[in-house]
Enzyme design. Sequence first.
Site, short mmCIF file in Angstrom:
data_model
loop_
_atom_site.label_atom_id
_atom_site.label_comp_id
_atom_site.label_asym_id
_atom_site.label_seq_id
_atom_site.Cartn_x
_atom_site.Cartn_y
_atom_site.Cartn_z
CB CYS A 198 -14.18 1.01 0.63
SG CYS A 198 -13.49 2.66 0.79
CD GLN A 221 -13.10 -1.86 -0.32
OE1 GLN A 221 -12.24 -1.80 0.54
NE2 GLN A 221 -14.30 -2.37 -0.08
NE ARG A 260 -3.89 0.54 2.02
CZ ARG A 260 -5.10 0.58 2.60
NH1 ARG A 260 -5.28 1.30 3.69
NH2 ARG A 260 -6.11 -0.09 2.10
NE ARG A 278 -10.56 -5.40 0.68
CZ ARG A 278 -9.69 -4.46 1.05
NH1 ARG A 278 -10.10 -3.38 1.67
NH2 ARG A 278 -8.39 -4.57 0.74
CG ASP A 307 -13.81 6.29 -0.24
OD1 ASP A 307 -13.75 6.06 0.99
OD2 ASP A 307 -12.80 6.25 -0.99
CG HIS A 360 -8.60 0.11 -2.62
ND1 HIS A 360 -7.81 -0.98 -2.33
CD2 HIS A 360 -9.24 0.42 -1.45
CE1 HIS A 360 -7.95 -1.31 -1.06
NE2 HIS A 360 -8.81 -0.48 -0.50
N1 CP Z 1 -11.22 -0.30 2.75
C1 CP Z 1 -9.95 -0.37 3.15
O1 CP Z 1 -9.05 -0.57 2.34
O2 CP Z 1 -9.76 -0.26 4.49
P1 CP Z 1 -8.37 -0.08 5.22
O3 CP Z 1 -7.83 1.27 4.85
O4 CP Z 1 -8.69 -0.19 6.68
O5 CP Z 1 -7.44 -1.17 4.77
N1 NVA Z 2 -10.16 6.66 -0.85
C1 NVA Z 2 -9.72 6.18 0.44
C2 NVA Z 2 -9.91 4.71 0.54
C3 NVA Z 2 -9.55 4.13 1.87
C4 NVA Z 2 -9.68 2.65 1.92
C5 NVA Z 2 -8.29 6.56 0.67
O1 NVA Z 2 -7.48 6.47 -0.25
O2 NVA Z 2 -7.96 6.97 1.78
#
Ligand code: CP
Ligand code: NVA
Length: 310
Positions: free
Chosen positions: A255, A138, A108, A283, A218, A135
């Site tokens: 998400c 997700q 990530r 997930r 989101d 993502h």
């Molecule tokens: N939705 C998601 O990716 O959650 P986290 O940021 O907690 O991993």
């Molecule tokens: N759009 C959000 C998703 C988190 C899972 C971010 O990037 O923070």
Amino acid sequence: MSVQPLTSVNHFLDLTDVPSEILHGMLQNAHKMKNSKFTPAQIFSGLSLAMVFDKRSTRTRMSFEVAMKQLGGHTIPMNMSEIQLTGAENIEDTAQVLSRYVDAVMIRMSDHDTLVQLAKHSSIPVINGLTDWSHPCQIMADIMTIEEKLGDIKGKTVAWFGDYNNVTRSFGHAAEIFGFDLVLGLPEELHSKVDISANQVTADASAAAKNADVIVTDTWESMGQEGKSLDMFRPYQVNSALMANAADHAIFMHCMPIHREDEVTNEVLASKQCVIYDEAENRLHAQKAILAWCLANAGVQIQQTFDFAA
Ligand code: CP
Ligand code: NVA
């Protein structure tokens, strides 16, 4: 459907990189694995997944870790600041060395190009655990959830509200692959950012919600964007009035993490239409299926070790 290796390395960087039949097969496997916690038994036995995080995570971290461990594998979680990539070491050396130790890397990070470079130099699968661009993991869980609640996603309408971000973009990729309509209800200022083929992009939130099967939003400030002005997003809050425009059977998805009373109200979150915890759980199941495909070259044979007909 059989999930077979496509190329010598099965990276999972974006939905658009993986053949549609493989993605459909993964989802079938994910649905079947949901019913059996420890099956297929130990298919990841002896295999290790490195998990590198340059941003916070609850769901991605937990679901990958539990997915590996329930099926017999190991995980090595690390913060990006702990690995030498943050210092003088370059991406190529990092990729080559990780490839000698572990069987796959889930990462990530903000910069999608760096993720692609890491994959290019790796002889093991690299999985996108979220970048500022996309993502995809997700969205696999999200499609699984829609299928679970509403049946075949083909021909359904998903209406997205608020920001245009990494999750929106992966929804856009999925819409073409899985044959659903995607409607975006976004502030006018963001319309020029849209680089996916949505069926409709509108600043009119009520119109965007009309007859939708799925209402999704989101955070308005993704990780790394904290502190920006949120005023332009307020008309796109998912509340009961907005939900009333959707189809009677419509579900609400997010998400997570959620900023309650910003992008969605507590009332919607407490309603029967809200499926966020099933979505979060999925997930785990989707990740198992993604990992099984990615690890096919490491000897994982999901079809031969688990009779899905059971
Ligand atoms: N939705 C998601 O990716 O959650 P986290 O940021 O907690 O991993
Ligand atoms: N759009 C959000 C998703 C988190 C899972 C971010 O990037 O923070």
